[in-house]
Motif scaffolding. Structure first.
Motif, short mmCIF file in Angstrom:
data_model
loop_
_atom_site.label_atom_id
_atom_site.label_comp_id
_atom_site.label_asym_id
_atom_site.label_seq_id
_atom_site.Cartn_x
_atom_site.Cartn_y
_atom_site.Cartn_z
N ARG A 154 0.81 -1.22 0.08
CA ARG A 154 0.10 0.09 -0.16
C ARG A 154 0.78 1.32 0.14
O ARG A 154 0.47 2.20 -0.67
CB ARG A 154 -0.88 -0.01 1.15
N ILE A 155 1.97 1.07 0.42
CA ILE A 155 2.81 2.52 0.73
C ILE A 155 3.29 2.93 -0.70
O ILE A 155 3.51 4.00 -1.01
CB ILE A 155 4.11 2.21 1.60
N HIS A 156 3.36 2.03 -1.71
CA HIS A 156 3.66 2.17 -2.80
C HIS A 156 2.94 3.25 -3.67
O HIS A 156 3.19 3.86 -4.61
CB HIS A 156 3.82 1.18 -3.75
N ARG A 157 1.61 3.12 -3.41
CA ARG A 157 0.79 4.07 -3.91
C ARG A 157 1.26 5.87 -4.02
O ARG A 157 0.76 6.52 -4.51
CB ARG A 157 -0.51 4.14 -3.36
N TYR A 158 2.10 6.08 -2.91
CA TYR A 158 2.83 7.18 -2.95
C TYR A 158 4.36 7.59 -3.30
O TYR A 158 5.03 8.55 -3.14
CB TYR A 158 2.81 7.70 -1.27
N GLN A 159 4.76 6.35 -3.94
CA GLN A 159 6.30 6.25 -4.11
C GLN A 159 7.01 7.26 -5.01
O GLN A 159 7.83 7.79 -5.04
CB GLN A 159 6.79 4.80 -4.60
N HIS A 160 5.99 7.81 -6.07
CA HIS A 160 6.30 8.91 -6.81
C HIS A 160 6.43 10.18 -6.31
O HIS A 160 6.87 11.19 -6.91
CB HIS A 160 5.55 8.97 -8.10
N LEU A 161 6.10 10.02 -4.80
CA LEU A 161 6.18 11.32 -4.03
C LEU A 161 7.38 11.51 -2.99
O LEU A 161 7.94 12.23 -2.93
CB LEU A 161 4.77 11.70 -3.34
N TYR A 162 7.47 10.24 -2.65
CA TYR A 162 8.61 10.15 -1.68
C TYR A 162 9.97 9.55 -1.93
O TYR A 162 10.93 9.33 -1.28
CB TYR A 162 8.25 9.28 -0.35
N PHE A 163 9.90 9.21 -3.24
CA PHE A 163 11.30 8.24 -3.93
C PHE A 163 12.54 8.85 -3.56
O PHE A 163 13.55 8.32 -3.33
CB PHE A 163 11.13 8.21 -5.47
N TRP A 164 12.41 10.36 -3.54
CA TRP A 164 13.67 10.99 -3.30
C TRP A 164 14.41 10.90 -2.19
O TRP A 164 15.43 10.97 -1.75
CB TRP A 164 13.46 12.71 -3.69
N ALA A 165 13.38 10.76 -1.01
CA ALA A 165 13.84 10.59 0.42
C ALA A 165 14.43 9.04 0.60
O ALA A 165 15.37 8.98 1.06
CB ALA A 165 12.85 10.67 1.36
N ALA A 166 13.69 8.38 -0.49
CA ALA A 166 14.43 6.93 -0.11
C ALA A 166 15.70 6.61 -0.83
O ALA A 166 16.51 6.31 -0.40
CB ALA A 166 13.45 5.93 -0.88
N TYR A 167 15.98 7.40 -2.04
CA TYR A 167 17.31 7.41 -2.67
C TYR A 167 18.25 8.16 -1.95
O TYR A 167 19.41 7.89 -1.75
CB TYR A 167 16.87 8.34 -4.05
N LYS A 350 5.18 6.33 -10.73
CA LYS A 350 3.62 6.59 -10.43
C LYS A 350 2.72 5.44 -11.00
O LYS A 350 1.69 4.86 -10.58
CB LYS A 350 3.29 7.88 -11.16
N HIS A 351 3.27 4.84 -12.35
CA HIS A 351 2.44 3.71 -12.88
C HIS A 351 2.62 2.38 -12.04
O HIS A 351 1.43 1.94 -11.99
CB HIS A 351 3.25 3.47 -14.29
N LEU A 352 3.67 2.48 -11.53
CA LEU A 352 3.78 0.96 -10.66
C LEU A 352 3.28 1.37 -9.25
O LEU A 352 3.12 0.58 -8.54
CB LEU A 352 5.31 0.64 -10.41
N SER A 353 2.87 2.69 -8.89
CA SER A 353 2.05 2.94 -7.66
C SER A 353 0.57 2.46 -7.68
O SER A 353 -0.21 2.49 -6.62
CB SER A 353 2.06 4.27 -7.57
N ARG A 354 0.38 1.98 -8.71
CA ARG A 354 -0.98 1.23 -8.72
C ARG A 354 -0.86 -0.25 -8.91
O ARG A 354 -0.14 -0.81 -9.61
CB ARG A 354 -1.95 1.84 -10.05
N VAL A 355 -1.80 -0.76 -8.41
CA VAL A 355 -1.75 -2.45 -8.55
C VAL A 355 -1.68 -3.13 -9.99
O VAL A 355 -2.59 -2.49 -10.67
CB VAL A 355 -3.13 -3.00 -7.80
#
Length: 355
Positions: A154-167, A350-355
């Motif tokens: 479920r956390i992946h739905r926001y990955q296009h927003l927080y990816f920079w922090a993960a990187y 963002k595409h991968l943030s959806r199931v």
């Protein structure tokens, strides 16, 4: 997961590429390794890093300037990794093996380990690019989902927003966790780690201790715990982000593929060179500053096809490879601007943030 085999072709595209590239070097009368441009750049980068480090630790400036220098130190660390360590570990920095080994050891001084890197990057990533379950560069779970075959959380739905922090966490994760994980498990992801010699074991622990002394113990002694902590976080987070974004723009964008082996034979559909072209993309090829700082890693296609050739030759090689792709009807993925590659990477996430 067993490593797959690549398809064998009677008329190999890779053989044609090698013929054209070899012809270029013969006609130009130049070596495939680094030249004075690379050696002078290595000197500039290392001298700059030492000067900034000494000023920060022994002549600590006011807070705003210290923070700016921490960012600069992070950028220099990443750039040394891209330019010096990377070419050295591939054996393309110099004609001399000892010089290449010395260049590769740059990564040890800066926190990681060249032995682990060679297995993870040179052996696995370059051979099995973008194959989920084999290529360890695709494994950013559970924070990020980088290809369709990876499990969705479920956390992946926001990955296009927080990816920079993960990187930004990459440097700390690499230097203080994943190297040790590989060391003690003797694995890189699902792949076994090459047997370590006594000298390799000694080198691992010596350089980890040296890095801790240079970047933790000595700065804490000189400037105090809290100033060091703030500075080290700024330095490490910026280093991690710069390294991550350069690597990710090369393989996880909208156009690149994530091939799956054909079963039950466990073979890939394409020959190795075609596989590299499908899974890799260039960005900002005409931006000399990006090319200089990133060690030619914006020419990832050329690097993946010819990893033992120094990055100083990639701009010239790109024209040859691009023409060969056009002659054979093969797609050559390239973003003219870095911002377009970043936009495509965000769209991919963002595409991968959806199931």
């Amino acid at each position: 997961m067993a490593a797959p085999k690549f398809a064998l072709q009677r008329s190999s595209f890779h053989a044609e590429l090698k013929k054209r590239i070899n012809q270029y070097f013969q006609e130009e009368g130049i070596a495939t390794t680094g030249n004075y441009k690379l050696f002078s750049k290595a000197l500039i980068l290392w001298s700059s890093l030492v000067l900034v480090y000494v000023h920060l630790v022994f002549f600590t400036p006011v807070a705003w300037l210290a923070l700016a220098e921490c960012l600069l130190l992070g950028g220099l660390t990443a750039s040394i990794g891209f330019n010096v360590m990377h070419d050295g570990s591939h054996g393309s920095f110099s004609k001399l093996k000892k010089v290449n080994q010395l260049a590769g050891l740059s990564i040890n001084v800066l926190g990681a380990n060249v032995f682990m890197w060679n297995t993870k990057h040179n052996v696995i990533h370059h051979a099995y690019t973008n194959i989920d379950g084999i290529d360890d560069d695709l494994d950013a779970r559970p924070l990020l989902r980088l290809c369709q075959s990876q499990k969705y959380y479920r956390i992946h739905r926001y990955q296009h927003l927080y990816f920079w922090a993960a990187y930004a966490l990459l440097f700390f994760f690499w230097a203080f966790f994943s190297d040790y994980q590989k060391y003690f498990t003797r694995k890189v992801g699902a792949m076994p780690l090459k047997k370590m010699t006594p000298a390799t074991h000694l080198s691992f622990w010596f350089f980890k201790a040296l890095h801790a002394g240079l970047f933790i113990a000595l700065p804490v002694y000189m400037v105090g715990w809290l100033p060091w902590l703030i500075g080290f976080l700024v330095y490490g987070l910026f280093t991690g982000f710069v390294m991550s974004i350069v690597f990710q723009l090369a393989h996880t964008v909208e156009a690149t593929h994530f091939p799956v082996a054909l079963q039950p034979a466990n073979t890939m559909e394409d020959e190795w060179a075609i596989h590299q072209l499908k899974t890799t993309a260039n960005f900002a090829p005409n931006n000399r500053l990006v090319t200089w700082l990133a060690g030619g890693l914006n020419f990832q296609i050329e690097h993946h096809l010819f990893p033992k050739i120094s990055h100083v030759h990639y701009p010239a090689l790109s024209k040859i490879i691009k023409q060969a792709c056009a002659d054979y009807g093969i797609t050559y993925h390239e973003f003219p601007k870095m911002r377009l590659a970043v936009a495509s990477h965000v769209a991919h996430l963002k595409h991968l943030s959806r199931v």
